[in-house]
Enzyme design. Structure first.
Site, PDB file in Angstrom:
ATOM      1  N   THR A  44       0.791  -1.187  -0.017  1.00  0.00           N
ATOM      2  CA  THR A  44       0.196   0.025   0.126  1.00  0.00           C
ATOM      3  C   THR A  44       0.902   1.314  -0.004  1.00  0.00           C
ATOM      4  OG1 THR A  44      -1.684  -1.224   1.261  1.00  0.00           O
ATOM      5  CG2 THR A  44      -1.850   1.160   1.176  1.00  0.00           C
ATOM      6  N   TYR A 107     -12.626  -4.055  -2.134  1.00  0.00           N
ATOM      7  CA  TYR A 107     -13.890  -3.880  -3.076  1.00  0.00           C
ATOM      8  C   TYR A 107     -14.787  -4.893  -3.370  1.00  0.00           C
ATOM      9  CZ  TYR A 107     -16.855  -1.459  -6.361  1.00  0.00           C
ATOM     10  OH  TYR A 107     -17.802  -1.016  -7.161  1.00  0.00           O
ATOM     11  N   TYR A 133      -2.545 -10.274   4.701  1.00  0.00           N
ATOM     12  CA  TYR A 133      -2.531  -8.875   5.040  1.00  0.00           C
ATOM     13  C   TYR A 133      -3.776  -8.413   5.086  1.00  0.00           C
ATOM     14  CZ  TYR A 133      -1.788  -3.880   4.283  1.00  0.00           C
ATOM     15  OH  TYR A 133      -1.587  -2.559   4.524  1.00  0.00           O
ATOM     16  N   ARG A 138      -9.003  -0.328   4.948  1.00  0.00           N
ATOM     17  CA  ARG A 138      -8.919   0.123   3.593  1.00  0.00           C
ATOM     18  C   ARG A 138      -9.481  -0.781   2.567  1.00  0.00           C
ATOM     19  NH1 ARG A 138      -3.781   3.525   2.800  1.00  0.00           N
ATOM     20  NH2 ARG A 138      -4.760   3.779   0.812  1.00  0.00           N
ATOM     21  N   LYS A 161       0.005 -10.150   8.438  1.00  0.00           N
ATOM     22  CA  LYS A 161       0.151  -8.625   8.833  1.00  0.00           C
ATOM     23  C   LYS A 161      -1.264  -8.154   9.252  1.00  0.00           C
ATOM     24  CE  LYS A 161       1.003  -4.067   7.026  1.00  0.00           C
ATOM     25  NZ  LYS A 161       1.463  -3.116   5.801  1.00  0.00           N
ATOM     26  N   ILE A 203       5.279  -4.506  10.222  1.00  0.00           N
ATOM     27  CA  ILE A 203       5.585  -4.179   8.847  1.00  0.00           C
ATOM     28  C   ILE A 203       4.978  -2.790   9.033  1.00  0.00           C
ATOM     29  CG2 ILE A 203       4.699  -4.431   6.573  1.00  0.00           C
ATOM     30  CD1 ILE A 203       4.313  -7.517   7.308  1.00  0.00           C
TER      31      ILE A 203
END
Length: 290
Positions: A44, A107, A133, A138, A161, A203
């Site tokens: 990202t 999405y 992740y 987000r 993560k 991270i």
């Protein structure tokens, strides 16, 4: 297993938006000197969403080549298309990356069954260590701990993560499958607590601008040295907050530019840090001594 500070590295760009390869090499060298444990490329923070497919693969290749085996490269290869994620993961494996970081499919909002099948398909298609992740803030999808535990049974899924910022949830995950996979924080503000509870590293966005401090913090937290870790964490707290005054990586790229480490390039729809936040980011950098 990689442990410690893993930088979620920015992708430096020229003012016209083209990748600045010289600056990327300089940043990697900086992290080698600062004790960073691994480089996270094209996640990202690395603007994976604005790079085209060829650039995405080229950045990974460049990082692998420039590292020359001196530091592990964790390549961001996730996508909301399972086929595309397999493509990027195969490309990263072919380039010589040490592991891949795969974000939940954004999405689409898949079910837990869909998430399991997505990650299982990638794991079975590409023989490379893979780190899940989860960043629901987000992606609009949350990878449940139950699903993580199922995925942890697959041989080449080696970590997660967890960017939820929910330490209690992270602790539950450590208790449930921390002996099978690495549990990494993806939230700088709560990373210390997760590592003190048995997590394996962070991270980090903040490591871009404070690599030595983040490396020290991770080492102390992993060693269980709470008092010393808290002293560093207090210095970094304003920076952890300031780097999210606007969506990542807007503030961190601006901060690196102010330090003369990269140019001002960032790609639309991302824009340069709004003037109203600039003094706060500068103050946070000063407080951290960077």
């Amino acid at each position: 297993m990689i442990t410690g500070s893993i930088v979620a590295l920015v992708t430096p760009m020229h003012a016209d938006g083209s990748v600045d390869w010289s600056a990327l090499a300089r940043l990697m060298d900086l992290h080698l000197e600062a004790g960073t444990a691994a480089i996270g490329a094209v996640g990202t923070t690395g603007e994976s969403s604005t790079l085209d497919a060829a650039e995405h693969c080229e950045v990974i290749k460049f990082c692998v080549k420039h590292s020359g085996g001196r530091i592990p490269i964790v390549a961001g290869t996730g996508s909301n298309s399972t086929r595309e994620a397999v493509y990027f993961t195969k490309a990263a494996a072919g380039a010589g990356a040490d592991a891949c970081l795969l974000v939940t499919p954004y999405y689409n909002r898949p079910t837990q069954r869909g998430l399991y099948e997505h990650f299982r398909t990638i794991a079975e298609a590409v023989d490379i260590p893979q780190i899940l992740y989860n960043v629901p803030g987000r992606t609009a999808v949350d990878l449940a701990n139950d699903t993580v535990a199922r995925l942890a049974e697959l041989d080449n899924i080696v970590g997660i993560k967890d960017a939820t910022g929910d330490v209690a949830r992270g602790k539950a995950l450590i208790k449930r499958c921390g002996d099978v996979i690495g549990i990494y924080s993806g939230d700088d503000a709560t990373a210390m607590e997760l590592m003190l509870a048995g997590g394996n590293g962070n991270i980090s966005v903040t490591a871009n601008v404070a690599p030595s401090l983040m490396s020290q913090l991770c080492a102390l937290a992993l060693a269980g040295e709470r008092e010393q870790a808290e002293a560093i964490n207090r210095c970094l707290l304003p920076l952890n907050q300031a780097l999210f005054l606007e969506p990542n990586p807007i503030p961190v790229k601006w901060a690196l530019c102010q330090r003369g480490l990269i140019g001002e390039g960032i790609r639309l729809p991302l824009t340069a840090l709004d003037e109203q936040y600039q003094s706060e980011v500068l103050k946070a950098l000063e407080t951290a001594g960077v």
